[in-house]
Design an enzyme around this catalytic site. Structure first.
Site, PDB file in Angstrom:
ATOM      1  N   TYR A 180      15.650  -0.184  39.126  1.00  0.00           N
ATOM      2  CA  TYR A 180      14.839   0.594  40.073  1.00  0.00           C
ATOM      3  C   TYR A 180      14.953   2.108  39.856  1.00  0.00           C
ATOM      4  O   TYR A 180      14.000   2.838  40.064  1.00  0.00           O
ATOM      5  CB  TYR A 180      15.243   0.273  41.518  1.00  0.00           C
ATOM      6  CG  TYR A 180      14.790  -1.105  41.939  1.00  0.00           C
ATOM      7  CD1 TYR A 180      13.489  -1.316  42.381  1.00  0.00           C
ATOM      8  CD2 TYR A 180      15.646  -2.198  41.853  1.00  0.00           C
ATOM      9  CE1 TYR A 180      13.057  -2.583  42.754  1.00  0.00           C
ATOM     10  CE2 TYR A 180      15.218  -3.469  42.223  1.00  0.00           C
ATOM     11  CZ  TYR A 180      13.915  -3.652  42.665  1.00  0.00           C
ATOM     12  OH  TYR A 180      13.479  -4.894  43.023  1.00  0.00           O
ATOM     13  N   HIS A 182      21.297 -15.014  46.648  1.00  0.00           N
ATOM     14  CA  HIS A 182      20.688 -13.699  46.862  1.00  0.00           C
ATOM     15  C   HIS A 182      21.135 -13.220  48.243  1.00  0.00           C
ATOM     16  O   HIS A 182      20.334 -13.031  49.147  1.00  0.00           O
ATOM     17  CB  HIS A 182      19.162 -13.800  46.737  1.00  0.00           C
ATOM     18  CG  HIS A 182      18.473 -12.506  46.425  1.00  0.00           C
ATOM     19  ND1 HIS A 182      17.643 -12.318  45.341  1.00  0.00           N
ATOM     20  CD2 HIS A 182      18.464 -11.314  47.068  1.00  0.00           C
ATOM     21  CE1 HIS A 182      17.154 -11.092  45.325  1.00  0.00           C
ATOM     22  NE2 HIS A 182      17.636 -10.460  46.378  1.00  0.00           N
ATOM     23  N   GLU A 192      13.009  -6.092  53.990  1.00  0.00           N
ATOM     24  CA  GLU A 192      13.785  -5.304  53.032  1.00  0.00           C
ATOM     25  C   GLU A 192      15.170  -4.981  53.625  1.00  0.00           C
ATOM     26  O   GLU A 192      15.517  -3.846  53.906  1.00  0.00           O
ATOM     27  CB  GLU A 192      12.995  -4.043  52.632  1.00  0.00           C
ATOM     28  CG  GLU A 192      13.692  -3.085  51.680  1.00  0.00           C
ATOM     29  CD  GLU A 192      14.323  -3.713  50.439  1.00  0.00           C
ATOM     30  OE1 GLU A 192      13.801  -4.726  49.938  1.00  0.00           O
ATOM     31  OE2 GLU A 192      15.346  -3.181  49.998  1.00  0.00           O
ATOM     32  N   TRP A 193      15.935  -6.028  53.869  1.00  0.00           N
ATOM     33  CA  TRP A 193      17.338  -5.912  54.274  1.00  0.00           C
ATOM     34  C   TRP A 193      17.524  -4.945  55.450  1.00  0.00           C
ATOM     35  O   TRP A 193      16.814  -5.070  56.433  1.00  0.00           O
ATOM     36  CB  TRP A 193      18.199  -5.566  53.043  1.00  0.00           C
ATOM     37  CG  TRP A 193      17.917  -6.525  51.900  1.00  0.00           C
ATOM     38  CD1 TRP A 193      17.297  -6.237  50.717  1.00  0.00           C
ATOM     39  CD2 TRP A 193      18.187  -7.936  51.865  1.00  0.00           C
ATOM     40  NE1 TRP A 193      17.186  -7.376  49.949  1.00  0.00           N
ATOM     41  CE2 TRP A 193      17.726  -8.429  50.619  1.00  0.00           C
ATOM     42  CE3 TRP A 193      18.796  -8.851  52.740  1.00  0.00           C
ATOM     43  CZ2 TRP A 193      17.841  -9.763  50.239  1.00  0.00           C
ATOM     44  CZ3 TRP A 193      18.909 -10.188  52.366  1.00  0.00           C
ATOM     45  CH2 TRP A 193      18.439 -10.619  51.132  1.00  0.00           C
ATOM     46  N   ASN A 253      17.858  -6.039  36.797  1.00  0.00           N
ATOM     47  CA  ASN A 253      17.015  -5.439  37.837  1.00  0.00           C
ATOM     48  C   ASN A 253      17.123  -3.927  37.698  1.00  0.00           C
ATOM     49  O   ASN A 253      18.230  -3.384  37.705  1.00  0.00           O
ATOM     50  CB  ASN A 253      17.495  -5.833  39.239  1.00  0.00           C
ATOM     51  CG  ASN A 253      17.291  -7.314  39.525  1.00  0.00           C
ATOM     52  OD1 ASN A 253      16.703  -8.034  38.726  1.00  0.00           O
ATOM     53  ND2 ASN A 253      17.770  -7.766  40.669  1.00  0.00           N
ATOM     54  N   GLU A 307      13.723  -7.874  38.139  1.00  0.00           N
ATOM     55  CA  GLU A 307      13.123  -7.117  39.250  1.00  0.00           C
ATOM     56  C   GLU A 307      12.806  -5.702  38.794  1.00  0.00           C
ATOM     57  O   GLU A 307      13.604  -5.070  38.100  1.00  0.00           O
ATOM     58  CB  GLU A 307      14.076  -6.987  40.450  1.00  0.00           C
ATOM     59  CG  GLU A 307      14.228  -8.224  41.272  1.00  0.00           C
ATOM     60  CD  GLU A 307      15.149  -8.016  42.480  1.00  0.00           C
ATOM     61  OE1 GLU A 307      15.195  -6.883  43.024  1.00  0.00           O
ATOM     62  OE2 GLU A 307      15.811  -8.990  42.862  1.00  0.00           O
ATOM     63  N   GLN A 362      14.360 -12.959  52.509  1.00  0.00           N
ATOM     64  CA  GLN A 362      13.352 -11.918  52.699  1.00  0.00           C
ATOM     65  C   GLN A 362      11.962 -12.458  53.026  1.00  0.00           C
ATOM     66  O   GLN A 362      11.142 -11.728  53.564  1.00  0.00           O
ATOM     67  CB  GLN A 362      13.307 -11.025  51.461  1.00  0.00           C
ATOM     68  CG  GLN A 362      14.605 -10.249  51.277  1.00  0.00           C
ATOM     69  CD  GLN A 362      14.578  -9.358  50.057  1.00  0.00           C
ATOM     70  OE1 GLN A 362      14.906  -9.812  48.962  1.00  0.00           O
ATOM     71  NE2 GLN A 362      14.198  -8.118  50.211  1.00  0.00           N
ATOM     72  N   TRP A 422       8.852  -7.005  41.374  1.00  0.00           N
ATOM     73  CA  TRP A 422       9.323  -7.112  42.744  1.00  0.00           C
ATOM     74  C   TRP A 422       8.384  -6.315  43.604  1.00  0.00           C
ATOM     75  O   TRP A 422       8.331  -5.109  43.464  1.00  0.00           O
ATOM     76  CB  TRP A 422      10.762  -6.588  42.895  1.00  0.00           C
ATOM     77  CG  TRP A 422      11.219  -6.793  44.304  1.00  0.00           C
ATOM     78  CD1 TRP A 422      11.037  -5.953  45.373  1.00  0.00           C
ATOM     79  CD2 TRP A 422      11.896  -7.947  44.817  1.00  0.00           C
ATOM     80  NE1 TRP A 422      11.541  -6.513  46.512  1.00  0.00           N
ATOM     81  CE2 TRP A 422      12.065  -7.732  46.203  1.00  0.00           C
ATOM     82  CE3 TRP A 422      12.343  -9.144  44.247  1.00  0.00           C
ATOM     83  CZ2 TRP A 422      12.685  -8.671  47.027  1.00  0.00           C
ATOM     84  CZ3 TRP A 422      12.962 -10.061  45.067  1.00  0.00           C
ATOM     85  CH2 TRP A 422      13.130  -9.819  46.442  1.00  0.00           C
ATOM     86  N   ASN A 476      22.421 -12.847  42.318  1.00  0.00           N
ATOM     87  CA  ASN A 476      21.560 -11.683  42.255  1.00  0.00           C
ATOM     88  C   ASN A 476      22.386 -10.467  42.659  1.00  0.00           C
ATOM     89  O   ASN A 476      22.929 -10.414  43.772  1.00  0.00           O
ATOM     90  CB  ASN A 476      20.388 -11.799  43.233  1.00  0.00           C
ATOM     91  CG  ASN A 476      19.554 -10.521  43.243  1.00  0.00           C
ATOM     92  OD1 ASN A 476      18.838 -10.242  42.297  1.00  0.00           O
ATOM     93  ND2 ASN A 476      19.667  -9.703  44.287  1.00  0.00           N
ATOM     94  N   GLU A 477      22.510  -9.516  41.754  1.00  0.00           N
ATOM     95  CA  GLU A 477      23.110  -8.217  42.062  1.00  0.00           C
ATOM     96  C   GLU A 477      24.445  -8.314  42.802  1.00  0.00           C
ATOM     97  O   GLU A 477      24.560  -7.866  43.955  1.00  0.00           O
ATOM     98  CB  GLU A 477      22.126  -7.369  42.874  1.00  0.00           C
ATOM     99  CG  GLU A 477      20.779  -7.178  42.192  1.00  0.00           C
ATOM    100  CD  GLU A 477      19.896  -6.129  42.877  1.00  0.00           C
ATOM    101  OE1 GLU A 477      20.246  -5.666  43.983  1.00  0.00           O
ATOM    102  OE2 GLU A 477      18.865  -5.762  42.293  1.00  0.00           O
ATOM    103  N   ARG A 498      10.095 -16.126  40.253  1.00  0.00           N
ATOM    104  CA  ARG A 498      11.538 -16.052  40.498  1.00  0.00           C
ATOM    105  C   ARG A 498      11.775 -16.028  42.003  1.00  0.00           C
ATOM    106  O   ARG A 498      11.249 -15.159  42.702  1.00  0.00           O
ATOM    107  CB  ARG A 498      12.119 -14.795  39.852  1.00  0.00           C
ATOM    108  CG  ARG A 498      13.569 -14.575  40.223  1.00  0.00           C
ATOM    109  CD  ARG A 498      14.218 -13.369  39.529  1.00  0.00           C
ATOM    110  NE  ARG A 498      15.590 -13.261  39.975  1.00  0.00           N
ATOM    111  CZ  ARG A 498      16.062 -12.297  40.767  1.00  0.00           C
ATOM    112  NH1 ARG A 498      15.283 -11.306  41.158  1.00  0.00           N
ATOM    113  NH2 ARG A 498      17.318 -12.300  41.159  1.00  0.00           N
TER     114      ARG A 498
HETATM  115  C1  FCB Z   1      17.028  -5.303  45.037  1.00  0.00           C
HETATM  116  C2  FCB Z   1      17.151  -6.653  45.707  1.00  0.00           C
HETATM  117  C3  FCB Z   1      15.880  -7.175  46.298  1.00  0.00           C
HETATM  118  C4  FCB Z   1      15.062  -6.084  46.946  1.00  0.00           C
HETATM  119  C5  FCB Z   1      14.895  -4.915  45.999  1.00  0.00           C
HETATM  120  C6  FCB Z   1      14.055  -3.804  46.545  1.00  0.00           C
HETATM  121  O1  FCB Z   1      18.250  -4.644  45.040  1.00  0.00           O
HETATM  122  O2  FCB Z   1      17.636  -7.602  44.786  1.00  0.00           O
HETATM  123  O3  FCB Z   1      16.194  -8.200  47.192  1.00  0.00           O
HETATM  124  O4  FCB Z   1      15.634  -5.710  48.128  1.00  0.00           O
HETATM  125  O5  FCB Z   1      16.158  -4.413  45.649  1.00  0.00           O
END
Ligand code: FCB
Length: 446
Positions: A295, A122, A400-401, A293, A347, A21, A393, A166-167, A78
């Site tokens: 959100y 990641h 952002e992917w 993480n 995150e 990223q 984060w 990661n995730e 991180r």
């Molecule tokens: C998470 C990801 C990170 C970023 C955030 C917004 O799922 O680990 O890389 O994209 O969301």
């Protein structure tokens, strides 16, 4: 919201990023391609048609970025390592120039007294391994363990923590379930098999790193949420139970209990993964920390179209509901269900349509978001959950992917034309907040 929450002086305050990223340097100094290079260069995969070739150019600008972190006074950073940078094919020869980059980055952090927390994976699998089947191929788990051991050998005494994945939920569900992420496959059965190989690879990597021996704490980072039924209907309640089982317990249970959760296993039916004899024993071993993480929560509705949450606190620019109470609830539930190691919130943050106004970036919505989540995590802490730190984060706006550069998560604004960094109001707020948290440790000089 004005209330100030006091955390213990030992609490770790950090910021987080990931390699693909921010780094750019996609082909620099012998780096091999990763599945995200391939995916982002495939037309139609990334909403704004962008890729990670340059990103925030952190590969070249890392001293400036570390200096920004120091000016904010954070304790910890991180970040993830790009596997294909240090091992271009994902197996075989190491790339010393790639290792040198991370060595220089660590030196820079050490010079500013910022602790490094690294993530091994990641999402940017070396394309060479994808060409041999990627995470659907069990062999990838063994290659991952070799890479993990080499990182521990080289850096294990210089970093505070090493997270394997990661995730993994995203790798499996977005990479193989709905094709939103690299490698872009949409196949439920494959995604569930991939999730098993990820869990296996975590265990293999843990053992391989333990064998090397280092001072780093070893663990994993999972994205988690509570799952609430949209209504009291039996169908919505069942949907919520399944959602929690297939998403949270699916990764927690093998690691903490050595088995897959019964409900998800039952619903998966014929899609359940092929599991070899010792796999779950390998996955089930002590970890030194758990990264969470957070959100949003899952809001589970069986109606068509699905019923939406009320969103009393609004939504972020990703369209994600702002729901800090879910963080308290999640942490308390994890604490009740498992023998947990110390937790880091690895995150948490929000996308906001930030713009520069007279040289400043007024992102007060992000400040409010972070404050509310800090309060929520402190509520869980005061009820007995062992939480050691918080990583916002993200340090920088970044790739952002599949949303490309259109969504801004940074506390520091990045102008992608000039690569100019501008700390947003949230960065300045975080700096002042950290001074308040630990007045004895004033912000480092930039
Ligand atoms: C998470 C990801 C990170 C970023 C955030 C917004 O799922 O680990 O890389 O994209 O969301």
């Amino acid at each position: 919201m004005t209330d100030f929450t006091q955390f213990p002086p030992s609490f770790t305050w950090g910021v987080a990023t990931s390699a693909f990223q921010i780094e750019g340097g996609a082909t620099a100094d012998g780096k091999g391609p990763s599945i995200w290079d391939t995916f982002s260069h495939t037309p139609g995969k990334v909403i704004d048609g962008t890729n990670g070739d340059v990103a925030c150019d952190h590969y070249h600008r890392y001293p400036e970025d570390v200096a920004i972190m120091a000016s904010l006074g954070v304790d910890a950073y991180r970040f993830s390592m790009a596997w294909a940078r240090v091992q271009p094919q994902g197996k075989g020869a190491w790339n010393e120039a790639g290792w040198d980059f991370y060595d220089r980055l660590l030196k820079e952090l050490e010079s500013k007294n910022i602790a490094a927390h690294i993530t091994l994976y990641h999402w940017d699998l070396p394309q060479g391994l994808q060409d041999e089947g990627g995470w659907l191929n069990r062999d990838t788990a063994y290659h991952f363990a070799e890479y993990a051991a080499e990182v521990a050998r080289r850096f294990g005494n210089r970093v505070k923590t090493i997270a394997t994945h990661n995730e993994p939920w995203c790798t499996a569900n977005l990479g193989y379930g709905n094709a939103q992420f690299a490698p872009g496959v949409a196949d439920l059965k494959q995604s569930i098999q991939v999730s098993h190989h990820l869990v296996l690879s975590h265990g293999l990597a843990m053992s391989a790193m333990r064998k090397v021996g280092s001072t780093a704490q070893l663990g994993i980072v999972l994205n988690q949420w509570t799952a609430d039924p949209a209504t009291d209907s039996a169908a919505d309640k069942a949907a919520a139970e399944f959602e929690y089982s297939r998403s949270v317990e699916w990764f927690m249970d093998p690691i903490f209990k050595g088995k897959y959760p019964a409900l998800a296993l039952k619903v998966h039916g014929d899609n359940a993964p092929v599991v070899q004899d010792d796999d779950l024993e390998i996955a089930h071993q002590k970890i030194d920390f758990l990264g969470v993480n957070y959100y949003f929560r899952a809001f589970c509705s069986t109606e068509t179209p699905p019923r939406q949450p009320e969103c009393k606190l609004g939504k972020t620019d990703m369209g994600w509901e702002i729901f800090p109470d879910g963080l308290t609830e999640l942490l308390l539930k994890l604490h009740a269900d498992y023998e947990l190691p110390p937790i880091y919130i690895t995150e948490n943050g929000m996308a906001n349509p930030d713009t520069i106004v007279n040289g400043e970036v007024p992102d007060e919505a992000r400040i409010d978001f972070v404050k509310r989540h800090l309060k929520a995590l402190n509520d869980a802490r005061l009820q007995g959950v062992n939480i050691q730190g918080y990583f916002l984060w993200s340090l920088l706006d970044n790739f952002e992917w599949n949303s490309g550069y259109a969504k801004r998560f940074g506390i520091v604004h990045v102008d992608y034309e000039t690569q100019q960094r501008t700390p947003k109001h949230s960065a300045l707020w975080y700096r002042d907040y950290l001074i308040q948290q630990r007045p004895q440790k004033s912000a480092h000089a930039a």
